[in-house]
Design a protein around this motif. Structure first.
Motif, mmCIF file in Angstrom:
data_model
loop_
_atom_site.group_PDB
_atom_site.id
_atom_site.type_symbol
_atom_site.label_atom_id
_atom_site.label_comp_id
_atom_site.label_asym_id
_atom_site.label_seq_id
_atom_site.Cartn_x
_atom_site.Cartn_y
_atom_site.Cartn_z
ATOM 1 N N LYS A 158 45.634 45.933 30.107
ATOM 2 C CA LYS A 158 44.820 45.759 28.709
ATOM 3 C C LYS A 158 44.445 45.510 27.933
ATOM 4 O O LYS A 158 43.496 45.936 26.925
ATOM 5 N N LEU A 159 45.238 44.212 27.666
ATOM 6 C CA LEU A 159 45.032 44.006 26.265
ATOM 7 C C LEU A 159 43.903 42.979 26.416
ATOM 8 O O LEU A 159 43.276 42.810 25.529
ATOM 9 N N ALA A 162 41.234 45.376 26.586
ATOM 10 C CA ALA A 162 40.568 45.579 25.094
ATOM 11 C C ALA A 162 39.647 44.715 24.052
ATOM 12 O O ALA A 162 39.156 44.591 22.894
ATOM 13 N N LEU A 178 44.720 49.297 23.855
ATOM 14 C CA LEU A 178 45.674 49.232 23.142
ATOM 15 C C LEU A 178 46.723 50.369 22.923
ATOM 16 O O LEU A 178 48.163 49.950 23.211
ATOM 17 N N ASP A 182 50.096 50.344 24.356
ATOM 18 C CA ASP A 182 51.629 50.529 23.426
ATOM 19 C C ASP A 182 52.650 51.661 23.738
ATOM 20 O O ASP A 182 53.649 51.352 23.736
ATOM 21 N N TRP A 197 54.834 41.692 18.762
ATOM 22 C CA TRP A 197 53.778 42.203 19.617
ATOM 23 C C TRP A 197 53.476 43.569 18.278
ATOM 24 O O TRP A 197 54.828 44.047 17.845
ATOM 25 N N PHE A 199 51.614 47.073 17.306
ATOM 26 C CA PHE A 199 49.755 47.805 17.455
ATOM 27 C C PHE A 199 48.994 47.851 16.363
ATOM 28 O O PHE A 199 47.528 48.156 16.013
ATOM 29 N N ILE A 202 47.351 44.846 15.006
ATOM 30 C CA ILE A 202 46.494 44.544 16.300
ATOM 31 C C ILE A 202 44.988 45.479 15.965
ATOM 32 O O ILE A 202 43.688 45.181 16.189
ATOM 33 N N SER A 203 45.623 47.059 16.212
ATOM 34 C CA SER A 203 44.115 48.028 15.393
ATOM 35 C C SER A 203 43.127 47.088 14.611
ATOM 36 O O SER A 203 42.170 47.432 14.619
#
Length: 217
Positions: A158-159, A162, A178, A182, A197, A199, A202-203
């Motif tokens: 998933k990472l 993304a 993401l 999360d 990490w 969220f 990173i978003s």
């Protein structure tokens, strides 16, 4: 393999009988080839390997395929293609990893001493964020029986998807991947992803086009 990729490939090619070890060879030979500058050959072998959804190594082969396409491509269409393989990797793990739980891994301990899982597949945090045990024998046994292996693969996929979607210009889909990562992390006590990490950060990086996966690519 310690950088001796041709030697590693030769060792894997010696595996003739054990079906699980043969599947391991199909997964890791392309890793060695790509690292040795033979990307097109590696990708061709991985495209063949991922047709078998029941292999214990299908999820990793799909993830490696996504990485190798990304490393050797420079167009958004290729990044989208790579993201699709990463998404397939996550779905494979979410479904329970094919026939993973039905395989008896007990006889493999001695064989794994001779044909260990490549160090870079087990001892590092591939994306600098996910923790994994570092013992080859533990990795191969947990593949069949422990939930952490599947969760780890899902999060990596998933990472990666993304990141690839972000590179392809699809920030909306990237953020959805993401969010899914999360949620998995939070529902498992927040222990699957490292302390780095975040969220929201990173978003935000995705929206500004600055999201990067520091290692492994």
């Amino acid at each position: 393999a310690g950088g001796k990729y041709a030697d590693a490939v030769a060792s894997y090619l010696k595996i003739k009988k054990d079906p699980v070890l043969k599947a391991a060879a199909q997964c890791y030979i392309p890793v060695c080839l790509e690292a040795n500058g033979q990307a097109s050959q590696a990708i061709a072998l991985e495209l063949k390997a991922v047709k078998d959804e029941t292999s214990l190594y299908t999820g990793e082969s799909l993830l490696n395929l996504a990485i190798h396409i990304y490393r050797n491509s420079h167009s958004k269409s290729d990044y989208k293609k790579a993201a699709a393989f990463a998404i397939r990797s996550a779905k494979w793990a979410e479904s329970g990893g094919g026939n993973m739980l039905e395989v008896d891994m007990t006889p493999l301990a001695a064989a794994m001493k001779e044909f260990p899982v490549p160090e870079n597949m087990i001892a590092k945090d591939t994306f600098g964020r996910i923790y994994r045990p570092g013992l080859p024998t533990e990795a191969i046994f947990n593949r069949a029986s422990c939930r952490w292996y599947l969760l780890d693969l899902i999060l990596k996929a998933k990472l990666l998807s993304a990141f690839l979607m972000s590179q392809a210009g699809d920030s909306r889909s990237a953020i959805e991947e993401l969010k899914a990562a999360d949620e998995i992390n939070r529902t498992n006590g927040g222990h699957l992803l490292s302390d780095f990490w975040n969220f929201d950060r990173i978003s935000g990086d995705i929206k500004t086009g600055s999201f990067r996966i520091e290692s492994g690519l």
